[in-house]
Design a protein around this motif. Structure first.
Motif, short mmCIF file in Angstrom:
data_model
loop_
_atom_site.label_atom_id
_atom_site.label_comp_id
_atom_site.label_asym_id
_atom_site.label_seq_id
_atom_site.Cartn_x
_atom_site.Cartn_y
_atom_site.Cartn_z
N ASP A 1 0.86 -1.19 0.00
CA ASP A 1 0.00 0.00 0.00
C ASP A 1 0.89 1.24 0.00
N HIS B 1 -3.57 3.78 -2.26
CA HIS B 1 -4.02 3.49 -0.90
C HIS B 1 -5.40 2.85 -0.87
N THR C 1 0.78 -4.61 4.48
CA THR C 1 -0.09 -3.47 4.74
C THR C 1 -0.11 -3.12 6.21
#
Length: 402
Positions: A132, A155, A177
């Motif tokens: 991410d 994102h 993440t």
């Protein structure tokens, strides 16, 4: 003729940081009572600590650390694979595994060292890693050190991640993440991420630095909140969390399937070649787990302060360009925009006895400098009201200078 050395450039480079409002400064702090600190000798009400449950000064933790010191001394004396893996550290790992309801846990001396070590132990050259774009620096650095091909996805954009996973020819794929993103406070969709990993035969590494102790039943974390522990645990999930935030002490751990944890014991350089955390911390953390499980009022009180802040900011921000992020967690981002304006807001709060840090690029994207408001169970209703009053005085209005 003398050639100028590149070493002589550092004063100029530091001055450039100053000019761009990007120079960071450390301040000496002394805890006093609740969320109050002495900052460089000045009393301040702090909204900048990650001590989300107010456990850093809890008597049970202090007593356990003192008892651990008497039992084991101060230092560990060696790496975990030599002589540093104390009985206390071993017992803490068992306690952590039970607490997060996963088969096995591995205890590290620091969170940053955990992620920069375990990621290269899981993937390497020829493998694929998916990250991410708002992940914490320790995940980013771990990805770089792994030498795997790194794919950054927008994102929380699961469609983009799905496409990247589908297009990758790599046999070994790792998705990394944050569970709660440290500068925005939003929560990742862990069940959806796991579904993608199952579809594409990928491993999922979750960093729950800001959720452990706070979210989930009895504070067991975001993975437990998503129903992915105990009977719902997956063999393709590794759960990492720090012990320096809600747990009130120091260190970190990673938990998951037995085989994966054993592999990390054998291959994680930041574990193998570093001195183990001292046993006194393990004893303090064992006490912390008991407090987290039994003093549920701390999470309830924190939730009340989050609601109070968000409800109070909603009318205050109308007609301003300041924006409050979408967060249900202790991390509340008040996005201001320009670096100098964020610094001015921080200075205005400091002049009123409030310490709220201005976060600027490169920690956050350009033009999104912000006040990062960190709430704690140590904050009272009056504390949050004081912050709201100060922000009302500082917020820009039409016809008023920012």
């Amino acid at each position: 003729m003398t050639t100028a050395s590149w070493i002589d450039e550092f004063p100029t480079r530091i001055a450039a940081l100053d000019a761009a409002h990007l120079r960071r400064r450390r301040r000496a702090v002394v805890p006093t009572e609740g969320a109050h600190l002495l900052v460089d000798g000045t009393p301040m009400l702090a909204f900048c600590s990650n001590d989300y449950l107010g456990l850093a000064a809890h008597p049970a933790l202090a007593e356990a650390a003192c008892a651990g010191t008497r039992e084991f001394g101060v230092g560990s004396g060696g790496s975990p694979l030599v002589s540093g893996h104390s009985l206390a550290n071993a017992e803490l790992e068992d306690d952590l595994a039970r607490f997060v309801q996963l088969p096995r846990a591995l205890y590290f001396y620091a969170g940053f060292a955990t992620n920069v070590g375990i990621i290269p132990a899981l993937v390497g050259a020829g493998d694929a890693l998916f990250s991410d774009e708002l992940n914490h620096a320790c995940l980013i650095d771990g990805a770089r050190l792994s030498r795997a091909t790194v794919h950054r996805y927008p994102h929380a954009n699961l469609a983009a991640l799905d496409a990247l996973l589908a297009a990758s020819p790599a046999r070994r794929k790792l998705v990394i993440t944050d569970a709660i993103f440290s500068m925005d406070g939003d929560v990742a969709d862990l069940r959806a991420l796991l579904a993608l990993c199952e579809r594409h035969d990928a491993l999922l590494l979750i960093d729950d630095a800001h959720g452990f102790g706070v979210l989930g039943p009895e504070g067991r974390g975001t993975l437990a909140e998503a129903g992915l522990t105990g009977a719902g645990a997956s063999s393709r999930v590794l759960y990492m969390a720090t012990l320096s935030k809600a747990a009130g002490a120091a260190g970190a751990f990673v938990a998951g399937p037995e085989a994966l944890i054993e592999w990390l014991v054998q291959k994680t350089r930041s574990y193998i070649f570093a001195t183990a955390a001292p046993a006194l911390l393990a004893r303090a953390l064992q006490a912390s787990l008991r407090v987290i499980a039994t003093e549920g009022w701390r999470r309830e009180h924190l939730t009340q302060r989050i609601t109070q802040l968000r409800d109070g900011l909603a009318p205050l921000l109308q007609g301003t360009h300041w924006q409050l992020g979408d967060s249900r967690t202790a991390v509340q981002a008040l996005v201001i925009g320009a670096n100098d304006e964020a610094l001015a807001a921080m200075d205005g709060l400091r002049a009123r006895g409030l310490w709220v840090p201005a976060i600027r690029p490169p920690t956050v994207p350009e033009s999104t400098a912000r006040l990062r408001i960190a709430l704690s169970a140590a904050h009272t209703e009056a504390d949050v009201a004081q912050l709201l009053g100060a922000l009302a005085e500082l917020a820009p209005r039409a016809g008023k200078a920012a």
